[in-house]
Scaffold this active site. Sequence first.
Site, mmCIF file in Angstrom:
data_model
loop_
_atom_site.group_PDB
_atom_site.id
_atom_site.type_symbol
_atom_site.label_atom_id
_atom_site.label_comp_id
_atom_site.label_asym_id
_atom_site.label_seq_id
_atom_site.Cartn_x
_atom_site.Cartn_y
_atom_site.Cartn_z
ATOM 1 N N ASN A 51 47.676 44.645 43.684
ATOM 2 C CA ASN A 51 46.432 44.924 42.978
ATOM 3 C C ASN A 51 46.489 44.219 41.630
ATOM 4 O OD1 ASN A 51 44.923 47.094 44.671
ATOM 5 N ND2 ASN A 51 47.061 47.778 44.644
ATOM 6 N N GLU A 52 45.924 43.023 41.596
ATOM 7 C CA GLU A 52 45.997 42.166 40.425
ATOM 8 C C GLU A 52 44.959 42.597 39.372
ATOM 9 O OE1 GLU A 52 48.369 40.244 39.999
ATOM 10 O OE2 GLU A 52 48.879 38.991 41.718
ATOM 11 N N PRO A 53 45.055 42.030 38.166
ATOM 12 C CA PRO A 53 44.037 42.321 37.145
ATOM 13 C C PRO A 53 42.626 42.154 37.693
ATOM 14 C CG PRO A 53 45.812 41.068 36.174
ATOM 15 C CD PRO A 53 46.111 41.142 37.642
ATOM 16 N N THR B 161 51.772 35.766 39.218
ATOM 17 C CA THR B 161 52.456 36.371 40.360
ATOM 18 C C THR B 161 53.026 35.292 41.268
ATOM 19 O OG1 THR B 161 50.997 38.294 40.298
ATOM 20 C CG2 THR B 161 52.137 37.864 42.359
#
Length: 640
Positions: A162-164, A181
């Site tokens: 769950n990235e920014p 990442t």
Amino acid sequence: MARLNLLEETRFEKVPVSVYPDQDTASKVVAKRIADIIRAKQENGEQAVLGLATGATPVKVYAELIRLHKEEGLSFKNVVTFNLDEYYPMQPDAAQSYVTFMNNKLFDHVDIDKANINIPDGTLDAKDVQAFCAAYEQKITDCGGLDIQILGIGRTGHIGFNEPGSAPNSGTRLVTLDDLTRRDASRDFGGKDNVPRKAITMGVGTIFKAREIILMAWSANKAEIIKKAVEGEISSEIPATYLQLSDSVEFILDTAAASLLTRFDRPWLAEDVEWTPELTKKAVVWLALEVKKPILKLQEEDYNSHGMAKLVTEEGPAYTINIRIFNELQHTITGWPGGKPNVDDSQRPERANPAKKTSIVFSPHPDDDVISMGGTFIRLADQGHDVHVAYQTSGNTAVWDDDVVRYLEFAEDFANEMGIDASKIKALYDESRDIFASKKPNQIDTDIVRKIKALIRKGEAIAGARFVGLPASNIHFQDLPFYDRQKFSKNVSFEDDIVQTMELLRKVKPHQIFAAGDFADPHGTHRICFDIILEAVKRLRQTDEWTKDCWLWLYRGAWHEFPIHEIEMAVPLSPQEVYRKRLAIFKHQSQKDLPVFPGDDPREFWVRAEDRTSETASLYDQLGLADYEAIEAFVRWKFD
């Protein structure tokens, strides 16, 4: 298990945090929590539903679970697992797949029913991904929900993938990976370009449904993002901050990962403290930079309004404290890193005698010497000391395949020009071209290719050391065996590395050892190389009298600099010396422009080096000391 600082939450911390001395201890705590859930469910005839993570963080948790299974009878027959994520696309038998990871690290070593293992499918057609994600969510629900979810944290603040920008109610879905990442994963894939751009991940909302959530983090590399996740405002830019909304979460950290939390980094802001000399120096330096005043201009109101009133009461007035700390910092500065002869050295970082010292600079890779302490290296040689350099590893991993081709082409052309039989070189050239044409990402080079790459870096290192002023007799190439062994096995003995280092030290008998102290090294080589030196010196101190007069200095600069309050020797550089250092770094041509493993810093190594040393000099200037072009910093290692 000893937990540090029983206060789990201060006014700065917005989630419960437990800190342990090291990741081994913390991992055993987490493994026991998981084992307790499994056993409690077994007693009730129920399934234990575990949410599992991948990456380096949980590896020792899984190792402890395997030990509990094999030595204490912990059974996994009633366990159902759901993994957080998987790269997309990804074949399950690929070395980088999380299926391979989980089998190697846990599932192949315990008695879990393979039908109870659930990992996102990286082989799906794009049109089938959405339906798979919905079914994954439903299956978790049908199993009664997750009893526990363990998490790591990425440097972007991601949990799972769950990235920014992820929403707090997000479910399992296909996501695009952040560039940072992908850079962090590049070493596993043989370069960032080979890292998949997407992944299937459980959502933040899915994670929140777990009855218990444990986020783990180890090492100083995670300290900055941990501070933001624990103490920062909730933000989609740092998805881990959403965990502040959960009543079921706990952060479990080692001391390094917790080091920037306020209660450890600036404890005077969190609680009453005992003012030790070390803490006082750290606090005064911080205060001066915080209020943007030179140390000698700090006033009592500055101390009082920044949690330091007790310090002024106990050790004040303020100016007395200011003078003491200013003098301590002033005494770290020296233009004589080998000691200035014929002077009172009681307030100097290095001894005056002997006037001519034998010094050895250990360089983990063939360019760390000039990148991290090139100015001091040059200064030691210029001031007449007997300076040696030891290149601990070949550095062959960090050479482009194209460089091998280029050097072989040169060797063949040179042989032909000189009338030398070039047939063997031609054969090597053809063999290398064939290897590179079919080479897969992250494939280990053949012996001959590794040798050629090592020779490329050896030639560059010799050129750099020669530029500094060292004779050939003082340039040592250790090529420690662990470096190549680790390419083939994770279980490596370092005994012969230690013995080889002891033999070199016995031969040189240095008064000064300079070693890389970059313990946040993302690849681990610097830490391993330091541990080898430390063990070698410790053994020699038991038998060799010369070691009693041998000091060990740590340098940094490849990734992070020492904080000002820790610096014990600050070597200022003139503009001319900065330029000479740059030219020494330029000798390492294979590492210029775009190195194979640049890390997360896009700057060239010489630019990084100059920026960091100028930043250190700027901080000294801001604190009211002399304004230098650059400063290289060192900390002395204290033996027990």
